[in-house]
Design a protein around this motif. Structure first.
Motif, short mmCIF file in Angstrom:
data_model
loop_
_atom_site.label_atom_id
_atom_site.label_comp_id
_atom_site.label_asym_id
_atom_site.label_seq_id
_atom_site.Cartn_x
_atom_site.Cartn_y
_atom_site.Cartn_z
N THR A 43 -3.04 -0.51 3.80
CA THR A 43 -1.60 -0.29 3.98
C THR A 43 -1.12 -1.24 5.07
OG1 THR A 43 -1.80 2.05 3.42
CG2 THR A 43 0.21 1.36 4.56
N GLY A 76 0.80 -1.21 0.00
CA GLY A 76 0.00 0.00 0.00
C GLY A 76 0.83 1.26 0.00
N HIS A 77 0.21 2.35 0.41
CA HIS A 77 0.88 3.65 0.42
C HIS A 77 0.55 4.38 1.72
CE1 HIS A 77 0.80 2.62 -3.87
NE2 HIS A 77 1.89 3.36 -3.96
N ASN A 137 -2.91 7.65 5.69
CA ASN A 137 -3.29 7.52 4.29
C ASN A 137 -4.72 8.02 4.16
OD1 ASN A 137 -3.24 6.91 1.57
ND2 ASN A 137 -3.71 4.74 1.87
#
Length: 325
Positions: free
Chosen positions: A122, A57-58, A89
Motif C-alpha cells: 500500500t 493498494g488497499h 492492512n
C-alpha cells in the motif's frame, strides 16, 4: 461554490505533505492527535487538519469507537477535527506508533518510508492543512470527524493525483523548489476534496454546507464573504441575490438557522478578531475594515460576540500567546 472559495481565501489556509509511505501487509499505523503535531508541522497554527491520499493498494482507517472506512486507490481520507486514528492492512498486533516515529519521519523529508510485512503493498502520502480556528469555525462545524472522497472519477482529479505523485518524487530527490510545489498542491487538493464532498451531499442537506450549495443562499453567502465591509441591508442583499427579502430570509434561516444580517455580523466579528490578533492596526481601522463606521458600534458588537471589548481581547490573546511561547 463561490462562497467556499471566499471562505477558504479568508481563513489563512496553509499546508504541506510530510510523509511518503510504502507499507506491506500486514501493518497498522497509529496516527496521533493533530494537536500534538503542531510543534513539528506548523508552530503557531490554531487548527490542524490531517489527510491521507492512497495512491496504490488497499487500506482501512478508523477512529476508535467509530466505523471503519475502507480505502482504495485514489481515495483521500480527511480528519477535519484532528482525531487520533489508525490505518492498516491485514491483521497484526504490532503497531507503528506515529508519535514516536514522527521526528525521524520529518527529518528524511519525502523519501519513501518502507515498513510492514511481506504481503500486498500500500502506498500513500500524508499531508496537513492549517487554518485560523475562528474563521474556519463555520466550515469545521459542518464536517464529520472523518470523510473520504475519490479523485480518480474524472480527468481533473486524475491530473491532480498525477501531479502530486510527480511532485512527491521530485521532493524525494531533493529537487529545487519541490517543497513549494507540494505545499501549493496540498492546498489545491484540500479545496478539491471539499468541493467534491459538498457535491456528494444528499439533496435537502441543511446547515452551512447545504446553504453553500443552494443557489439563493449560496449567492448571498458569497456576497457577504467577498464584500463584508459593504453597507449591506436585507433589501440590498436580496436584490443582488435576485430574490425578494422574504424569500431570502426564509431560505437563509432554513439552512443556517439565523437571519442573514445576524450571520453577517458574526462573520465581521471573526474577521475583526483575526485582524486584531495578526496586526497592530487601531481598533477604528479594524472596525472600518469590516464594515463599521463607528468604533463604538463595533465595540458593542464585538463584546456581544467574544465577551470582551476589542482592545482587551487583543491584549489577552497576545498575553496568552506569549505565555505559550
Amino acid at each position: 461554490m463561490d462562497v467556499l472559495s471566499e471562505v477558504l481565501r479568508a481563513v489563512q489556509l496553509d499546508g504541506a505533505m510530510f510523509f511518503n509511505a510504502e507499507f506491506s501487509a500486514p501493518w497498522l499505523l497509529l496516527s496521533p492527535e493533530a494537536r500534538s503535531l503542531k510543534q513539528f508541522l506548523a508552530p503557531g497554527a490554531e487548527h490542524l487538519i490531517i489527510y491521507h491520499l492512497l495512491t496504490d493498494g488497499h487500506a482501512f482507517a478508523r477512529i476508535d469507537g467509530e466505523h471503519t472506512v475502507e480505502l482504495e486507490p485514489g481515495d483521500i481520507i480527511v480528519f477535519p477535527h484532528g482525531h487520533p486514528h489508525k490505518m492498516g492492512n491485514g491483521h497484526t498486533t504490532q503497531i507503528i506508533d506515529g508519535s514516536n516515529a514522527f521526528p525521524t519521519t520529518l527529518s528524511q523529508g519525502m523519501k519513501v518510508t518502507k515498513l510492514g510485512g511481506s504481503g500486498d503493498v500500500t502506498r500513500f502520502v500524508c499531508g496537513y492543512m492549517s487554518c485560523n480556528a475562528d474563521l474556519c469555525k463555520q466550515l469545521l462545524e459542518c464536517l464529520p470527524s472523518v470523510f473520504k472522497v475519490n479523485v480518480r472519477s474524472d480527468a481533473s482529479g486524475r491530473w491532480l493525483e498525477n501531479s502530486i505523485r510527480d511532485a512527491v518524487l521530485q521532493a524525494a530527490s531533493d529537487s529545487a523548489g519541490s517543497d513549494a510545489v507540494l505545499a501549493k498542491l496540498s492546498e489545491v487538493l484540500f479545496i478539491e476534496v471539499l468541493r467534491r464532498y459538498v457535491e456528494s451531499l444528499p439533496a435537502g442537506h441543511d446547515g452551512w454546507l447545504g446553504g453553500v450549495r443552494d443557489p439563493v443562499v449560496g449567492r448571498a453567502l458569497s456576497l457577504m464573504h467577498s464584500r463584508p465591509a459593504d453597507d449591506w441591508s436585507i433589501a440590498k442583499l436580496a436584490q443582488e441575490s435576485g430574490v425578494s427579502r422574504s424569500v431570502l430570509a426564509e431560505r437563509f434561516s432554513h439552512y443556517l438557522g439565523e437571519p442573514p444580517m445576524s450571520y453577517l455580523t458574526r462573520w465581521r466579528m471573526r474577521l475583526g478578531a483575526q485582524l486584531l490578533n495578526s496586526t497592530s492596526r487601531s481598533v477604528l481601522d479594524v472596525a472600518t475594515e469590516v464594515g463599521y463606521q463607528s468604533e463604538a458600534a463595533f465595540n458593542r458588537a464585538f463584546r456581544r460576540e467574544f465577551g470582551l471589548p476589542p482592545a482587551r481581547y487583543r491584549s489577552s490573546r497576545r498575553a496568552k500567546a506569549d505565555s505559550a511561547a
